[in-house]
Motif scaffolding. Sequence first.
Motif, short mmCIF file in Angstrom:
data_model
loop_
_atom_site.label_atom_id
_atom_site.label_comp_id
_atom_site.label_asym_id
_atom_site.label_seq_id
_atom_site.Cartn_x
_atom_site.Cartn_y
_atom_site.Cartn_z
N ASN A 1 0.91 -1.25 0.28
CA ASN A 1 -0.17 -0.08 0.03
C ASN A 1 0.99 1.20 0.17
OD1 ASN A 1 0.58 0.21 2.86
ND2 ASN A 1 -1.02 1.57 3.14
N GLN A 2 2.11 0.90 0.29
CA GLN A 2 2.82 2.34 0.22
C GLN A 2 3.15 2.72 -1.13
OE1 GLN A 2 6.79 1.03 2.04
NE2 GLN A 2 6.39 2.63 3.69
N ILE A 3 3.08 1.66 -2.24
CA ILE A 3 3.18 1.99 -3.33
C ILE A 3 2.00 2.00 -4.63
CG2 ILE A 3 4.39 -0.12 -4.04
CD1 ILE A 3 5.79 3.08 -5.25
N GLY A 4 1.22 1.25 -4.11
CA GLY A 4 -0.01 1.01 -4.82
C GLY A 4 -0.40 -0.26 -5.23
N THR A 5 0.54 -0.82 -5.80
CA THR A 5 0.13 -2.20 -6.57
C THR A 5 1.02 -3.33 -6.16
OG1 THR A 5 1.31 -1.72 -8.66
CG2 THR A 5 -0.68 -0.86 -8.68
N LEU A 6 0.81 -4.48 -6.50
CA LEU A 6 1.39 -5.78 -6.39
C LEU A 6 2.48 -5.81 -7.31
CD1 LEU A 6 -0.90 -8.65 -5.63
CD2 LEU A 6 0.72 -7.66 -3.95
N THR A 7 2.46 -5.28 -8.62
CA THR A 7 3.47 -5.08 -9.45
C THR A 7 4.53 -4.19 -9.21
OG1 THR A 7 1.93 -5.24 -11.49
CG2 THR A 7 3.99 -4.41 -11.92
N ASP A 8 4.09 -3.33 -8.49
CA ASP A 8 5.18 -2.42 -8.08
C ASP A 8 6.08 -2.86 -6.90
OD1 ASP A 8 4.82 0.27 -9.47
OD2 ASP A 8 2.91 0.21 -8.60
N ALA A 9 5.30 -3.82 -5.99
CA ALA A 9 5.80 -4.45 -4.99
C ALA A 9 6.90 -5.38 -5.51
CB ALA A 9 4.94 -4.99 -3.94
N PHE A 10 6.28 -6.04 -6.66
CA PHE A 10 7.19 -7.13 -7.03
C PHE A 10 8.46 -6.56 -7.72
CE2 PHE A 10 6.08 -11.74 -7.22
CZ PHE A 10 4.95 -11.47 -6.57
N ASP A 11 8.22 -5.32 -8.19
CA ASP A 11 9.22 -4.69 -9.02
C ASP A 11 10.50 -4.43 -7.88
OD1 ASP A 11 8.13 -5.06 -11.46
OD2 ASP A 11 7.47 -3.30 -11.61
N ALA A 12 10.09 -3.87 -6.97
CA ALA A 12 11.02 -3.42 -5.67
C ALA A 12 11.70 -4.59 -5.13
CB ALA A 12 10.16 -2.82 -4.78
N ILE A 13 11.17 -5.85 -5.11
CA ILE A 13 11.58 -6.93 -4.60
C ILE A 13 12.82 -7.40 -5.49
CG2 ILE A 13 11.44 -9.14 -3.84
CD1 ILE A 13 8.60 -8.56 -2.76
N GLU A 14 12.37 -7.50 -6.92
CA GLU A 14 13.33 -7.84 -7.84
C GLU A 14 14.52 -6.91 -8.05
OE1 GLU A 14 11.38 -8.40 -11.67
OE2 GLU A 14 10.52 -10.27 -10.80
N LEU A 15 14.30 -5.57 -7.99
CA LEU A 15 15.49 -4.56 -7.93
C LEU A 15 16.35 -4.88 -6.69
CD1 LEU A 15 16.91 -2.29 -9.34
CD2 LEU A 15 15.54 -0.76 -8.06
N ALA A 16 15.68 -5.03 -5.57
CA ALA A 16 16.61 -5.40 -4.37
C ALA A 16 17.45 -6.49 -4.67
CB ALA A 16 15.36 -5.44 -3.27
N ARG A 17 16.76 -7.65 -4.96
CA ARG A 17 17.38 -8.88 -5.20
C ARG A 17 18.61 -9.01 -6.23
NH1 ARG A 17 13.12 -13.11 -4.99
NH2 ARG A 17 13.64 -12.88 -2.86
N ALA A 18 18.40 -8.15 -7.14
CA ALA A 18 19.42 -8.25 -8.40
C ALA A 18 20.67 -7.09 -7.72
CB ALA A 18 18.71 -7.53 -9.46
N ASN A 19 20.43 -6.57 -6.61
CA ASN A 19 21.50 -5.84 -6.04
C ASN A 19 22.05 -6.35 -4.75
OD1 ASN A 19 22.00 -3.22 -7.76
ND2 ASN A 19 19.95 -3.78 -7.93
N GLY A 20 21.65 -7.36 -4.30
CA GLY A 20 22.03 -8.16 -3.11
C GLY A 20 21.42 -7.74 -1.85
N TYR A 21 20.23 -6.69 -2.10
CA TYR A 21 19.51 -6.44 -0.89
C TYR A 21 18.53 -7.45 -0.53
CZ TYR A 21 21.07 -1.57 -0.60
OH TYR A 21 21.50 -0.32 -0.32
N GLU A 22 18.17 -7.43 0.72
CA GLU A 22 16.90 -8.43 1.01
C GLU A 22 15.72 -7.67 1.30
OE1 GLU A 22 17.63 -11.60 1.58
OE2 GLU A 22 19.52 -12.08 2.32
N SER A 23 14.76 -8.41 0.99
CA SER A 23 13.44 -7.82 1.16
C SER A 23 12.76 -8.47 2.41
CB SER A 23 12.64 -7.98 0.13
OG SER A 23 13.06 -7.43 -1.24
#
Length: 401
Positions: free
Chosen positions: A329-351
């Motif tokens: 709900n901080q960003i508005g959609t599940l797609t946005d939430a998935f994109d954030a998790i993917e970007l995090a993962r690609a850069n060694g960040y945990e979610s």
Amino acid sequence: MTRITDVRLREVLDSRGNPTVEADVLTESGGFGRAAAPSGASTGEYEAIERPAGEAIAAARETAVPRLVGEAFAGNQREVDGILRAADGTDDFSEIGANSAVAISMAAAKAGADVLGAPLFQHLGGTFRGDNFPVPLGNVVGGGEHAADATDIQEFLSAPVGAPSVAEAVFANAAVHAEVSELLHERDVAAGKGDEGAWAPSIDDAEAFDIVDEAVSTIEDEVGFEIRFGLDVAAAEMYDDDAGVYEYSNTTRDTDEQIAYVADLVEEYDLVYVEDPLDENDYEGFAKLTEKVGDRTLVCGDDLFVTNTERLAEGIEQGAANSILIKPNQIGTLTDAFDAIELARANGYESIVSHRSGETEDTTIAHLAVATDVPFIKTGAVGGERTAKLNELIRIADDAT
Ligand SMILES: O=C(O)[C@@H](CO)OP(=O)(O)O
Ligand SMILES: [Mg+2]
């Protein structure tokens, strides 16, 4: 077929007694999904906009619903979420409200899963998502914006990192929560509960550290696996912009002192997790702290990143953290939430997938956390709207959804 035939929106109660948006999504072949938006109290400055529930519903009915009905496929999440964004037409969902957007987005995902006859986590994560389960972070003592006259630090979070199963982890957090109550009682400290069900005693942070440390050790001995703990400092709420200091009940700390203070806490209590240790605009301070303790604890950005890929990209650039809190709900959609998790993962960040302080019985985040194979889910320790998610995790692990 998952083509959407109807989207119904209504106001329902959240756990604070406020109205929130609930969405039903129906599909051509009888698929059905229902989801409700949560709501924050210690909201980040850069979050998508939550509108009053009635206004959000009216706006979504006018602009978003007609574009979805008869057009979009509930099984195609990116399409649904793209339509929500296009219908809204702003960067921050200030037209239809992030509360309408996220309720529709999550309800569509559930309708898509329903048509497939698959549990939501499998629809979102795929058959080959693996068989890991997130460790639940359980809020056992808290204050900040979630309770009056309690600790300055918003959340003390039990983290049963060595639990052999998700069920044992869930029960361990409940046991730590109960043990905290015992210890408060022994010290003659009365305590009600804050918004997330954590004890909210009128004690200072130092005493809370003592109590949580002891409760965690006691339960660790009892259950026989490792339990650690972590914090959500929610430092933006105590930061005084003009003075450039963090205001605690009994002292103030400038940025360097705040960094040293948190680093000492990580050292002294072997903290496994530290969320929002600095102000939401202070990438540099975050980076300094991460440099110091990022090899031994998760430094997590909540208000700093607000589940937003642009803000996360900036953080990655600056080395501001090593993990991100994910709140749809901080960003508005599940797609946005998935994109954030993917970007995090690609850069060694945990979610870390998270609830809000205002919640409903909705269980979507339990499925999201399992689908995306994140190491932690923050969703409280006790209380109906919290146990809704915790019990759903147990059911998912038991293949009973
Ligand atoms: O700060 C947080 O992480 C959340 C959830 O614990 O609180 P709120 O929903 O009030 O922002
Ligand atoms: Mg937070």
